[in-house]
Design a protein around this motif. Structure first.
Motif, PDB file in Angstrom:
ATOM      1  N   UNK A   1       0.865  -1.180   0.000  1.00  0.00           N
ATOM      2  CA  UNK A   1       0.000   0.000   0.000  1.00  0.00           C
ATOM      3  C   UNK A   1       0.902   1.232   0.000  1.00  0.00           C
ATOM      4  N   UNK A   2       0.833   2.024  -1.067  1.00  0.00           N
ATOM      5  CA  UNK A   2       1.721   3.177  -1.233  1.00  0.00           C
ATOM      6  C   UNK A   2       0.927   4.473  -1.200  1.00  0.00           C
ATOM      7  N   UNK A   3       1.588   5.531  -0.761  1.00  0.00           N
ATOM      8  CA  UNK A   3       0.998   6.868  -0.772  1.00  0.00           C
ATOM      9  C   UNK A   3       1.872   7.776  -1.626  1.00  0.00           C
ATOM     10  N   UNK A   4       1.245   8.420  -2.606  1.00  0.00           N
ATOM     11  CA  UNK A   4       1.949   9.309  -3.532  1.00  0.00           C
ATOM     12  C   UNK A   4       1.514  10.741  -3.248  1.00  0.00           C
ATOM     13  N   UNK A   5       2.476  11.576  -2.868  1.00  0.00           N
ATOM     14  CA  UNK A   5       2.198  12.975  -2.550  1.00  0.00           C
ATOM     15  C   UNK A   5       2.187  13.819  -3.818  1.00  0.00           C
ATOM     16  N   UNK A   6       1.355  14.848  -3.824  1.00  0.00           N
ATOM     17  CA  UNK A   6       1.330  15.745  -4.981  1.00  0.00           C
ATOM     18  C   UNK A   6       0.708  17.079  -4.588  1.00  0.00           C
ATOM     19  N   UNK A   7       1.089  18.110  -5.322  1.00  0.00           N
ATOM     20  CA  UNK A   7       0.447  19.419  -5.238  1.00  0.00           C
ATOM     21  C   UNK A   7      -0.369  19.620  -6.511  1.00  0.00           C
ATOM     22  N   UNK A   8      -1.552  20.143  -6.359  1.00  0.00           N
ATOM     23  CA  UNK A   8      -2.449  20.396  -7.488  1.00  0.00           C
ATOM     24  C   UNK A   8      -2.891  21.853  -7.377  1.00  0.00           C
ATOM     25  N   UNK A   9      -2.237  22.723  -8.155  1.00  0.00           N
ATOM     26  CA  UNK A   9      -2.457  24.161  -8.044  1.00  0.00           C
ATOM     27  C   UNK A   9      -3.440  24.602  -9.125  1.00  0.00           C
ATOM     28  N   UNK A  10      -4.586  25.096  -8.676  1.00  0.00           N
ATOM     29  CA  UNK A  10      -5.637  25.538  -9.587  1.00  0.00           C
ATOM     30  C   UNK A  10      -5.486  27.035  -9.858  1.00  0.00           C
ATOM     31  N   UNK A  11      -5.515  27.452 -11.114  1.00  0.00           N
ATOM     32  CA  UNK A  11      -5.353  28.881 -11.427  1.00  0.00           C
ATOM     33  C   UNK A  11      -6.606  29.677 -11.115  1.00  0.00           C
ATOM     34  N   UNK A  12      -6.412  30.957 -10.886  1.00  0.00           N
ATOM     35  CA  UNK A  12      -7.558  31.833 -10.630  1.00  0.00           C
ATOM     36  C   UNK A  12      -8.394  31.991 -11.897  1.00  0.00           C
ATOM     37  N   UNK A  13      -7.731  32.068 -13.043  1.00  0.00           N
ATOM     38  CA  UNK A  13      -8.418  32.214 -14.334  1.00  0.00           C
ATOM     39  C   UNK A  13      -7.953  31.101 -15.264  1.00  0.00           C
ATOM     40  N   UNK A  14      -8.600  29.933 -15.235  1.00  0.00           N
ATOM     41  CA  UNK A  14      -8.130  28.766 -15.985  1.00  0.00           C
ATOM     42  C   UNK A  14      -8.111  28.978 -17.489  1.00  0.00           C
ATOM     43  N   UNK A  15      -7.073  28.466 -18.130  1.00  0.00           N
ATOM     44  CA  UNK A  15      -7.011  28.493 -19.599  1.00  0.00           C
ATOM     45  C   UNK A  15      -7.372  27.133 -20.192  1.00  0.00           C
ATOM     46  N   UNK A  16      -7.763  26.187 -19.337  1.00  0.00           N
ATOM     47  CA  UNK A  16      -8.197  24.881 -19.809  1.00  0.00           C
ATOM     48  C   UNK A  16      -7.073  23.885 -20.025  1.00  0.00           C
ATOM     49  N   UNK A  17      -5.827  24.262 -19.711  1.00  0.00           N
ATOM     50  CA  UNK A  17      -4.681  23.376 -19.947  1.00  0.00           C
ATOM     51  C   UNK A  17      -3.988  23.027 -18.629  1.00  0.00           C
ATOM     52  N   UNK A  18      -3.364  21.848 -18.618  1.00  0.00           N
ATOM     53  CA  UNK A  18      -2.712  21.337 -17.411  1.00  0.00           C
ATOM     54  C   UNK A  18      -1.259  20.999 -17.703  1.00  0.00           C
ATOM     55  N   UNK A  19      -0.401  21.306 -16.748  1.00  0.00           N
ATOM     56  CA  UNK A  19       1.019  20.979 -16.826  1.00  0.00           C
ATOM     57  C   UNK A  19       1.375  20.080 -15.645  1.00  0.00           C
ATOM     58  N   UNK A  20       2.166  19.038 -15.915  1.00  0.00           N
ATOM     59  CA  UNK A  20       2.686  18.174 -14.856  1.00  0.00           C
ATOM     60  C   UNK A  20       4.195  18.366 -14.785  1.00  0.00           C
ATOM     61  N   UNK A  21       4.720  18.487 -13.568  1.00  0.00           N
ATOM     62  CA  UNK A  21       6.142  18.738 -13.347  1.00  0.00           C
ATOM     63  C   UNK A  21       6.822  17.487 -12.799  1.00  0.00           C
ATOM     64  N   UNK A  22       7.920  17.071 -13.434  1.00  0.00           N
ATOM     65  CA  UNK A  22       8.679  15.899 -12.987  1.00  0.00           C
ATOM     66  C   UNK A  22      10.010  16.358 -12.405  1.00  0.00           C
ATOM     67  N   UNK A  23      10.243  16.035 -11.140  1.00  0.00           N
ATOM     68  CA  UNK A  23      11.450  16.466 -10.438  1.00  0.00           C
ATOM     69  C   UNK A  23      12.655  15.566 -10.742  1.00  0.00           C
ATOM     70  N   UNK A  24      13.842  16.035 -10.344  1.00  0.00           N
ATOM     71  CA  UNK A  24      15.065  15.267 -10.489  1.00  0.00           C
ATOM     72  C   UNK A  24      15.278  14.295  -9.342  1.00  0.00           C
ATOM     73  N   UNK A  25      16.374  13.555  -9.397  1.00  0.00           N
ATOM     74  CA  UNK A  25      16.637  12.507  -8.412  1.00  0.00           C
ATOM     75  C   UNK A  25      16.893  13.065  -7.017  1.00  0.00           C
ATOM     76  N   UNK A  26      17.594  14.166  -6.936  1.00  0.00           N
ATOM     77  CA  UNK A  26      18.012  14.678  -5.637  1.00  0.00           C
ATOM     78  C   UNK A  26      17.120  15.801  -5.126  1.00  0.00           C
ATOM     79  N   UNK A  27      15.922  15.894  -5.674  1.00  0.00           N
ATOM     80  CA  UNK A  27      14.964  16.903  -5.263  1.00  0.00           C
ATOM     81  C   UNK A  27      13.584  16.264  -5.180  1.00  0.00           C
ATOM     82  N   UNK A  28      12.666  16.991  -4.534  1.00  0.00           N
ATOM     83  CA  UNK A  28      11.265  16.613  -4.568  1.00  0.00           C
ATOM     84  C   UNK A  28      10.471  17.695  -5.268  1.00  0.00           C
TER      85      UNK A  28
END
Length: 353
Positions: free
Chosen positions: A72-99
């Protein structure tokens, strides 16, 4: 978290930072010696556990719980919603030595322009679970897809740094229909490093991780930023030092060794020409990172890690790829030159859906 000095590869660096003393001399007075301010040791700091409880993230952290191979795993994430959405989503992938928390300024910059921005801590990193198991990019890609399905996000642009760039390539190859665009920010895997870097036993990598010190880790982190190291980057050293003080650090160190093996076993060099999604190469020109450098003779790696040429060569290998070069910038442009980096990313993403 290249062509690598991943944490395992520079673990025992003995570089002495902020050493010596500064002198100034008045015209008619003897030279006055001023002792340099010693670098923090964090000897009395509160330990950070494997889940990094108490470490402040820039936005609220949510958890996705799921089962993987009976765990059983838990995956942490931030989901930042814009004040004025443009309808598009970006996902950010971090490096090995960062979160994911090192994306704070990118989360803000993109959301201010109307993008929904999702920044996960991959399993094994940051606040996410750190099981001692075999790690693969396929597993991380599948976990990310699981997160997107959970959030009901059908199509995303990916912005990926360092090891995250390798994950971005794997994800875009595995699920091209879900990717509108791919931004590779000084990614690992632009060259075929496996013939030059001998394989390592996980036990040896773990031993090196356990021998790391605050001073050697600071030297390693500074190598990412070349001449651009700033006081605010000390937080990455603090995070490591406090985690090392925890009784859970041996597990964290083992997972770091296991994710080194993931990078060694999952190269992306031969996958690059097969990419079918619009791709931007965002390359800091000071970067000389070589994955696994310390394990190879200097002669074997002398022609590796020259990112100015790697960017140009990779642009030719990825169909239709665009290249933006950042002068006087090292391995992490979004931290070293955020305005330039975000301007380039926003311009590239503007017409992508």
């Amino acid at each position: 978290m290249n062509t690598r000095l991943l944490r395992p590869t520079m673990l025992l660096s003995l570089a002495v930072l902020l050493a010596g003393c500064a002198t100034s001399q008045a015209p008619s007075a003897p030279a006055a010696t001023v002792a340099a301010v010693p670098a923090p040791t964090y000897d009395n700091a509160e330990p950070l556990g494997a889940a990094m409880e108490g470490w402040v993230y820039p936005y609220p952290v949510q958890m996705l719980q799921f089962e993987h191979e009976g765990r059983l795993l838990r995956m942490a994430y931030m989901d930042v919603q814009p004040a004025q959405p443009n309808g598009k989503t970006v996902v950010l992938f971090h490096g090995k030595n960062f979160g994911a928390e090192y994306w704070a300024n990118t989360l803000r910059a993109l959301s201010e322009q109307g993008y929904r921005v999702i920044a996960p801590d991959q399993i094994g990193f940051g606040r996410s679970a750190k099981p001692e198991m075999r790690y693969t990019f396929a597993m991380l890609a599948d976990n990310t897809l699981r997160l997107l399905d959970h959030l009901k996000v059908e199509r995303v642009a990916i912005v990926a740094n360092s090891m995250g760039g390798m994950l971005g390539v794997h994800f875009a190859r595995r699920y091209p229909q879900r990717v509108s665009a791919l931004v590779l920010e000084n990614p690992l895997g632009l060259e075929d490093y496996v013939p030059s870097i001998p394989p390592q036993q996980t036990a040896n990598l773990l031993k090196l991780e356990m021998a790391q010190t605050t001073t050697s880790y600071r030297a390693f982190i500074k190598s990412y930023f070349k001449d651009n190291y700033r006081p605010e980057f000390e937080r990455f050293v603090e995070q490591f030092a406090r985690m090392q003080r925890s009784a859970e650090y041996p597990r964290v160190a083992h997972v770091s060794a296991l994710t080194y093996q993931m990078i060694y076993e999952g190269p992306t060099y031969n996958e690059l020409p097969k990419l079918t999604v619009p791709t931007l190469l965002a390359i800091g020109q000071l970067d000389r990172t070589v994955f696994g450098r310390r394990f190879a003779p200097p002669e074997a790696v002398k022609n590796l890690g020259y990112f100015p040429q790697l960017g140009k060569d990779t642009q030719k290998r990825i169909p239709g790829a665009k290249l933006v070069e950042f002068d006087n910038v090292g391995h992490v442009p979004h931290l070293e030159a955020p305005e330039r980096f975000h301007a380039a990313v926003l311009a590239f993403l503007a017409d992508k859906r």
